[in-house]
Write an enzyme that holds these catalytic residues in place. Structure first.
Site, PDB file in Angstrom:
ATOM      1  N   TYR A   1     -33.110  -0.764  85.225  1.00  0.00           N
ATOM      2  CA  TYR A   1     -33.738   0.417  85.830  1.00  0.00           C
ATOM      3  C   TYR A   1     -32.835   1.017  86.902  1.00  0.00           C
ATOM      4  O   TYR A   1     -32.638   2.244  86.955  1.00  0.00           O
ATOM      5  CB  TYR A   1     -35.085   0.034  86.441  1.00  0.00           C
ATOM      6  CG  TYR A   1     -35.754   1.168  87.195  1.00  0.00           C
ATOM      7  CD1 TYR A   1     -36.251   2.283  86.524  1.00  0.00           C
ATOM      8  CD2 TYR A   1     -35.893   1.121  88.583  1.00  0.00           C
ATOM      9  CE1 TYR A   1     -36.860   3.326  87.210  1.00  0.00           C
ATOM     10  CE2 TYR A   1     -36.507   2.152  89.285  1.00  0.00           C
ATOM     11  CZ  TYR A   1     -36.983   3.256  88.593  1.00  0.00           C
ATOM     12  OH  TYR A   1     -37.581   4.289  89.286  1.00  0.00           O
TER      13      TYR A   1
ATOM     14  N   GLY B   1     -41.757  16.418  83.474  1.00  0.00           N
ATOM     15  CA  GLY B   1     -42.733  15.428  83.923  1.00  0.00           C
ATOM     16  C   GLY B   1     -43.713  16.006  84.915  1.00  0.00           C
ATOM     17  O   GLY B   1     -44.131  15.323  85.858  1.00  0.00           O
TER      18      GLY B   1
ATOM     19  N   ASP C   1     -40.545  16.668  75.279  1.00  0.00           N
ATOM     20  CA  ASP C   1     -40.041  15.303  75.321  1.00  0.00           C
ATOM     21  C   ASP C   1     -38.572  15.410  75.711  1.00  0.00           C
ATOM     22  O   ASP C   1     -37.758  15.911  74.930  1.00  0.00           O
ATOM     23  CB  ASP C   1     -40.201  14.638  73.951  1.00  0.00           C
ATOM     24  CG  ASP C   1     -39.764  13.179  73.943  1.00  0.00           C
ATOM     25  OD1 ASP C   1     -39.034  12.767  74.869  1.00  0.00           O
ATOM     26  OD2 ASP C   1     -40.131  12.457  72.998  1.00  0.00           O
TER      27      ASP C   1
ATOM     28  N   GLY D   1     -44.514  15.186  90.046  1.00  0.00           N
ATOM     29  CA  GLY D   1     -44.222  16.433  89.340  1.00  0.00           C
ATOM     30  C   GLY D   1     -45.326  17.454  89.529  1.00  0.00           C
ATOM     31  O   GLY D   1     -45.056  18.638  89.778  1.00  0.00           O
TER      32      GLY D   1
END
Length: 274
Positions: A163, A13, A70, A19
């Protein structure tokens, strides 16, 4: 001497936000930086790709390798980590920064969105760390996951438990790996911000631009990450750390330059911190 001189840091990321900031900070400290993210081409609403971050690093005199990744694809994860290790001669640190967020409870959250959060958050810590392990054994390296201390106050579960559980899963895996990998001399820690960090996730998923004005820049997380990655496993492992606390231990006393917006609005504490 630069704290990360000639070390190779693999960041998931890494194309924007925290990031990107970690990538640039590591490069300034002499690291070879692997920017691994899905963003190969420009997003219509979000700035930054793996290539623009790599260019920033190279323009500043650093070494960078942009790789399309990914983190949900375990085969691709292994390929990219091995590719990066082959390019730079090994891997010294893995930063599990890729994340997915949706602050919604169980009743109204689509299963597909929960699956996405689980795969990009907790599962990716497992797959990326496992793939990097052979290289980290050689280097006595570091795994750093961007996840919070475990706070079981029910307020953090009542509104967006899905989450919360995926972020806590990152931390619990990291705590386990810290003990499991201790015999290899590998440090495993977590890092979380004390205050809200002004990123695209905050702007588009949480509260919009007005909330960002009550946050800090991603650079505070980047500076704390460099501090952690520069330490050995004997010195620091198995901890869920807060960015400001890390920097205070380094002697930093003034944090005003980290504010996203000038002014005296109170900074908002980040999630999971009472």
């Amino acid at each position: 001497m630069s704290r990360l001189q000639q070390r190779t840091v693999f960041i998931t990321g890494g194309s924007r936000g925290i990031g990107r900031a970690i990538a640039l900070a590591c490069a300034r400290e002499g690291a070879n930086v692997v920017i691994a993210a899905k963003t190969d081409t420009p997003h219509p609403k979000l700035p930054g790709t793996i290539h623009t971050v790599a260019e920033e690093i190279r323009n500043a005199g650093g070494q960078a390798l942009p790789l399309v990744l990914d983190v949900r694809d375990e085969r691709q994860v292994r390929q990219r980590i091995d590719e990066a290790a082959g390019y730079f001669g090994g891997i010294d640190a893995l930063v599990n920064n890729a994340g997915a967020i949706r602050l919604t409870g169980v009743e109204n959250l689509k299963v597909s969105r929960y699956d996405l959060m689980h795969q990009v958050n907790a599962r990716a810590v497992f797959t990326c760390s496992q793939a990097a392990l052979p290289w980290l054994k050689e280097s006595g390296g570091h795994i750093l996951s961007l996840s919070p201390p475990l706070n079981l106050n029910t307020r953090w579960f009542s509104q967006y438990g899905p989450y919360t559980t995926t972020k806590y899963g990152m931390t619990m895996l990291s705590m386990g790996m810290a003990e499991e990998f201790r015999r290899y001399g590998i440090a495993v820690n977590c890092l979380w911000p004390k205050t809200l960090i002004a990123t695209a996730a905050i702007e588009h998923e949480v509260g919009g631009p007005q909330l960002m004005a009550q946050g800090r820049k991603p650079e505070i997380m980047a500076d704390a990450a460099v501090s952690i990655l520069s330490r050995s496993a004997d010195e620091l492992t198995g901890q869920a750390l807060i960015d400001e606390d890390v920097l205070r231990q380094d002697g930093v006393k003034d944090f005003e330059h980290y504010r996203y917006a000038a002014g005296d609005k109170p900074l908002l504490p980040d999630l999971f911190l009472d």
